[in-house]
Design a protein around this motif. Sequence first.
Motif, PDB file in Angstrom:
ATOM      1  N   GLU B 478       0.817  -1.329  -0.116  1.00 47.34           N
ATOM      2  CA  GLU B 478      -0.005   0.071  -0.004  1.00 47.34           C
ATOM      3  C   GLU B 478       0.853   1.242   0.013  1.00 47.34           C
ATOM      4  N   GLU B 479       2.001   0.944   0.792  1.00 46.19           N
ATOM      5  CA  GLU B 479       2.879   2.024   0.620  1.00 46.19           C
ATOM      6  C   GLU B 479       4.042   1.813   0.203  1.00 46.19           C
ATOM      7  N   PRO B 480       4.919   2.937  -0.709  1.00 51.17           N
ATOM      8  CA  PRO B 480       6.005   2.682  -1.400  1.00 51.17           C
ATOM      9  C   PRO B 480       7.135   2.519  -0.441  1.00 51.17           C
ATOM     10  N   ALA B 481       7.794   1.349  -0.843  1.00 45.96           N
ATOM     11  CA  ALA B 481       9.141   1.389  -0.203  1.00 45.96           C
ATOM     12  C   ALA B 481      10.118   2.258  -0.308  1.00 45.96           C
ATOM     13  N   LYS B 482      10.242   2.807  -1.523  1.00 51.85           N
ATOM     14  CA  LYS B 482      11.096   3.876  -1.658  1.00 51.85           C
ATOM     15  C   LYS B 482      10.420   4.968  -2.388  1.00 51.85           C
ATOM     16  N   PRO B 483      10.853   6.187  -2.743  1.00 51.17           N
ATOM     17  CA  PRO B 483      12.237   6.540  -1.895  1.00 51.17           C
ATOM     18  C   PRO B 483      11.704   7.155  -0.524  1.00 51.17           C
ATOM     19  N   ASN B 484      12.371   6.940   0.249  1.00 52.32           N
ATOM     20  CA  ASN B 484      12.172   7.723   1.850  1.00 52.32           C
ATOM     21  C   ASN B 484      12.264   9.194   1.656  1.00 52.32           C
ATOM     22  N   ARG B 485      11.166   9.662   1.222  1.00 56.01           N
ATOM     23  CA  ARG B 485      11.305  11.212   0.953  1.00 56.01           C
ATOM     24  C   ARG B 485      11.598  12.050   2.096  1.00 56.01           C
ATOM     25  N   TRP B 486      10.907  11.749   3.356  1.00 56.38           N
ATOM     26  CA  TRP B 486      11.480  12.497   4.257  1.00 56.38           C
ATOM     27  C   TRP B 486      12.945  12.356   4.635  1.00 56.38           C
ATOM     28  N   ALA B 487      13.591  11.099   4.390  1.00 62.20           N
ATOM     29  CA  ALA B 487      15.018  11.010   4.761  1.00 62.20           C
ATOM     30  C   ALA B 487      15.914  11.817   3.546  1.00 62.20           C
ATOM     31  N   ILE B 488      15.449  11.905   2.166  1.00 65.41           N
ATOM     32  CA  ILE B 488      15.757  12.388   1.269  1.00 65.41           C
ATOM     33  C   ILE B 488      15.994  13.862   1.516  1.00 65.41           C
ATOM     34  N   PHE B 489      14.795  14.413   1.852  1.00 60.62           N
ATOM     35  CA  PHE B 489      14.826  15.918   2.367  1.00 60.62           C
ATOM     36  C   PHE B 489      15.937  16.294   3.420  1.00 60.62           C
ATOM     37  N   LEU B 490      15.682  15.621   4.510  1.00 58.19           N
ATOM     38  CA  LEU B 490      16.632  15.707   5.679  1.00 58.19           C
ATOM     39  C   LEU B 490      18.107  15.747   5.224  1.00 58.19           C
ATOM     40  N   ILE B 491      18.388  14.659   4.467  1.00 57.30           N
ATOM     41  CA  ILE B 491      19.885  14.767   4.000  1.00 57.30           C
ATOM     42  C   ILE B 491      19.980  15.639   3.163  1.00 57.30           C
ATOM     43  N   GLY B 492      19.166  16.190   2.392  1.00 57.76           N
ATOM     44  CA  GLY B 492      19.344  17.290   1.638  1.00 57.76           C
ATOM     45  C   GLY B 492      19.620  18.634   2.392  1.00 57.76           C
ATOM     46  N   VAL B 493      18.867  18.604   3.446  1.00 60.89           N
ATOM     47  CA  VAL B 493      19.084  19.892   4.605  1.00 60.89           C
ATOM     48  C   VAL B 493      20.612  19.975   4.826  1.00 60.89           C
ATOM     49  N   VAL B 494      20.790  18.638   5.270  1.00 58.40           N
ATOM     50  CA  VAL B 494      22.361  18.640   5.853  1.00 58.40           C
ATOM     51  C   VAL B 494      23.140  18.928   4.826  1.00 58.40           C
ATOM     52  N   LEU B 495      23.071  18.409   3.681  1.00 63.06           N
ATOM     53  CA  LEU B 495      24.157  18.571   2.753  1.00 63.06           C
ATOM     54  C   LEU B 495      24.044  19.945   2.030  1.00 63.06           C
ATOM     55  N   SER B 496      22.943  20.680   2.207  1.00 64.59           N
ATOM     56  CA  SER B 496      22.902  22.018   1.993  1.00 64.59           C
ATOM     57  C   SER B 496      23.722  22.985   2.616  1.00 64.59           C
ATOM     58  N   LEU B 497      23.488  22.639   4.110  1.00 66.12           N
ATOM     59  CA  LEU B 497      24.222  23.467   5.010  1.00 66.12           C
ATOM     60  C   LEU B 497      25.953  23.195   5.083  1.00 66.12           C
ATOM     61  N   GLY B 498      26.019  21.705   4.556  1.00 67.48           N
ATOM     62  CA  GLY B 498      27.495  21.292   4.589  1.00 67.48           C
ATOM     63  C   GLY B 498      27.992  21.974   3.277  1.00 67.48           C
ATOM     64  N   GLY B 499      27.043  21.873   2.032  1.00 69.09           N
ATOM     65  CA  GLY B 499      27.668  22.479   0.756  1.00 69.09           C
ATOM     66  C   GLY B 499      27.867  23.954   0.958  1.00 69.09           C
ATOM     67  N   GLY B 500      26.970  24.575   1.735  1.00 69.92           N
ATOM     68  CA  GLY B 500      27.016  25.873   1.858  1.00 69.92           C
ATOM     69  C   GLY B 500      28.435  26.190   2.370  1.00 69.92           C
ATOM     70  N   ALA B 501      28.546  25.585   3.660  1.00 64.65           N
ATOM     71  CA  ALA B 501      29.773  25.787   4.403  1.00 64.65           C
ATOM     72  C   ALA B 501      31.045  25.324   3.511  1.00 64.65           C
ATOM     73  N   GLY B 502      30.993  24.095   2.710  1.00 62.81           N
ATOM     74  CA  GLY B 502      32.080  23.773   2.021  1.00 62.81           C
ATOM     75  C   GLY B 502      32.286  24.867   1.089  1.00 62.81           C
ATOM     76  N   THR B 503      31.278  25.301   0.506  1.00 61.97           N
ATOM     77  CA  THR B 503      31.620  26.334  -0.774  1.00 61.97           C
ATOM     78  C   THR B 503      32.358  27.572  -0.019  1.00 61.97           C
ATOM     79  N   VAL B 504      31.716  27.931   0.887  1.00 61.84           N
ATOM     80  CA  VAL B 504      32.518  29.030   1.601  1.00 61.84           C
ATOM     81  C   VAL B 504      33.643  28.905   2.024  1.00 61.84           C
ATOM     82  N   GLY B 505      34.198  27.542   2.180  1.00 58.99           N
ATOM     83  CA  GLY B 505      35.409  27.276   2.589  1.00 58.99           C
ATOM     84  C   GLY B 505      36.298  26.933   1.406  1.00 58.99           C
ATOM     85  N   VAL B 506      35.848  26.349   0.433  1.00 53.97           N
ATOM     86  CA  VAL B 506      36.803  26.334  -0.752  1.00 53.97           C
ATOM     87  C   VAL B 506      36.890  27.603  -1.434  1.00 53.97           C
TER      88      VAL B 506
END
Lengths: 264, 589
Positions: B478-506
């Motif tokens: 009844e429910e999809p096994a993939k993708p775990n949308r919430w997880a993707i979003f959260l990971i995206g948040v984390v990555l964006s923070l990291g990416g932002g910081a990383g971009t700044v650093g680089v």
Amino acid sequence: MERIKEAVERARTLRAGEPVKAAADAPSAPQQLERNIQYSDTQILPTDNRKLRSNKLITGIEDERVRSAFKMLRTQVEQRMGANDWNACVVTCPTAIEEEAKTTIATNLAISLAWSMHRTVLLIDLNLRNPSVHKRFGVKDAPGVIDYLVNDVPVKDLLFNPGIDRMTVLPAGTASVQSSELLSSPKMGHLVRELKARYEDRLIIFDLPPILTSDDAMAFTPNADCSLLVIEDGETSQDALLESIHVLDEEGFLGVCLNGAVVD
Amino acid sequence: MESTVQEGNEFREYLGVVARRKTQGFIAALIILIIATGLALFLPAVYRSQAIILIEQQEIPSDFVRSTVTSFADQRIQVISQRVMTSGNLTQIIDKYDLYVEERERDPLEVILAEMREDIRMEMISADVVDPTSGRAREATIAFSLAYENESPALAQKVANEVVTLFLNENLRSRTEMAEETSSFLNEEANKLEAQVNDLEQKLADFKEANVERLPELLDRNYNVLDRTEQELASVRAEIGSLKERRIYLESQLAQVPPYESAYGEDGRRVLTPTDRLRQLETELVAAKARYGASHPDVKRLQNEVNALQAETGAVPDVAMYITLIEEVASELKVLQEKYSEEHPEVAQKRRELEGLRMDLAVAEAAAASGSTEIVENPNNPAYIQLKAQLEGTRSELESAYERRANLEAKITDFESRLAESAGVERQYRSLLRQYETALAKFQEFSAKRVEADVSESLEREQKGERFTLIEPPMLPEEPAKPNRWAIFLIGVVLSLGGGAGTVGVAEALDDKVRGRRGVLRLAGQAPIGVIPPLDARGRVQRQSSGLGKILIALAVLIAVGLTAVHLLFMPLDVLWFAVLRKLGIWSV
């Protein structure tokens, strides 16, 4: 002010020799120069403050931050030059990026020095390819160094007073493509020597083109006693800074002037 | 004091860096966040239908029936998996349910098959068990799951079903196959051995037959028999000896007894029986031969008479008589020889007589030895008859004794040779016996194994062995096994923070510009002798746009995006709000 002047002269006499005599032995052109120190034949009226401000001259800027910044620069420069008995200083920058700032700082430094009432100042624009100093003072075209070098126009006819006490300006003149050769010509050197020797308590500020991009700017520097390097915060590359310092004579290097930085 | 100032400066420097690069950082963070949100929202849902198959242990205890299928469950499952997920099978399924439509248009078959294999997920489910034989804890696979993923839930279920069916069937098939192979192998071996055993049995029997008396089992008996036989022989010999004596005695007795009772004539004289006459004549013959020589007519006449009478009576010349006569003549000869010389006619005559007698004796002995006893017609002397009978009896006893002796001697010889050969026979016999016994033992062993294998085969056939049981069939997801949308979003948040910081650093690291007093100090070795604030085109000091506005805007955007994501992917915001309130105990509905 006069007493200091005399004292300095006396000291100089003791050390060097006969400056007064030299002045006396100088040809008539220097004499005319002498006169020009006090006032010039071609008086330029100062334009209104707004114009001056947009030309970034501190004469038009009342912001105390700016003025005190230049005051501090002036103090440093005065001290070092005084300590070494230098009277000719080159203001340059690494590349064309800082060119505008360099002219601003050279001009404002001269003005500041003039305001300090210790010495008289002569500001010479050596941007022969791209004359700029006179523009700051709101003058459209002005003959200058080039004209003297090429056409033997007498220097006294080229100087002008920007309406600031104790300050004279020698513009670059009509722009010339041959500027490179002119800067390093023996006539130029002769002129500098003359100007230097004329009034020993007069400070001469040279606005020199960027040293990394033109060889003759570099070739010119030995004519002066010291140098000041202008860089732009966040714009000048580290390599350029290092290279410039490397190129400039170590002994006569006054220091770096950082333009466009936040003053805490 | 200084260090804190220094730290404060450094911190300010970092802040300065961030402030300077904030735009780049934000842009990078925003881009990543937007991508992540996009993925989270728009990735197609994949449904998974899963079945769980239990690996059930053998029902019948393995002490009774041991299974011949011996590999580990994991191994078998892997093997089955390989057999099931062949290109052929998978292609069939793809065609049947029309899967991977888009991919089939652009990708080659191998790629699609690989994708399908990936979509079919098989996982082992293990548990910690205690190994019954060694008592140690071990991880054993007790079940496994089969799942199929697809964008359509219905297809996911159908294909999962197919795969599960294939698996179970294959498992059954391979188990029975294995058991069958084992038992057929054992069968073959057992048969071979049986033939061998029979062959050896036959050889043994033949050997026994051929060497029946020499078998080591009979050794003792043969010895005994030999002993006894020799004893018997000895007694027979003794018997023969005594019988011979008896015969001689009887013969001599018989010789003295007339066969006929004397018949008296009228004159009172005894009538001479022909035998008597014969004897008389014989005596006369002998004397005549000696006197006249054998060629004298009288002698011839006498000889004829004698012959006729001999023929008539069938009498055997009397050996005893000849012997006696020979003695007499021999002694007479001696006397004569002493008296006269060898050439004297009387001596010669006597000698002739003696020789003649000797010849006659030889003839008589021959005749006597030929066994023909005197045929005496109608003897009527009872004594004679009795003696005769006794003599006959003795003779026949003797005959039989001779026979027995011969038999015994032959028997002895025979047994002796048997005994001699026994040793060799024994060796051969034992070796044959050993071969036979060995073959027999092997055969019995294999027979036993064969029986076991047969039983095990039926174990498999009837599915009493270890088997796969589908305990959870593939359900309609009844429910999809993939993708775990919430997880993707959260990971995206984390990555964006990291990416932002990383971009700044680089960006900062890549920056080669001189920055600030420190920059100058570091590079030039001395602090700048002048620091001029930046002037704008109007000559006014440029205000450091604190960028606060930008930060606020960016934050607002981020929050908005975040809330939208939560609303769409996780839980509608109003529901979430009330859930939070409830959690906090504020709202008690």
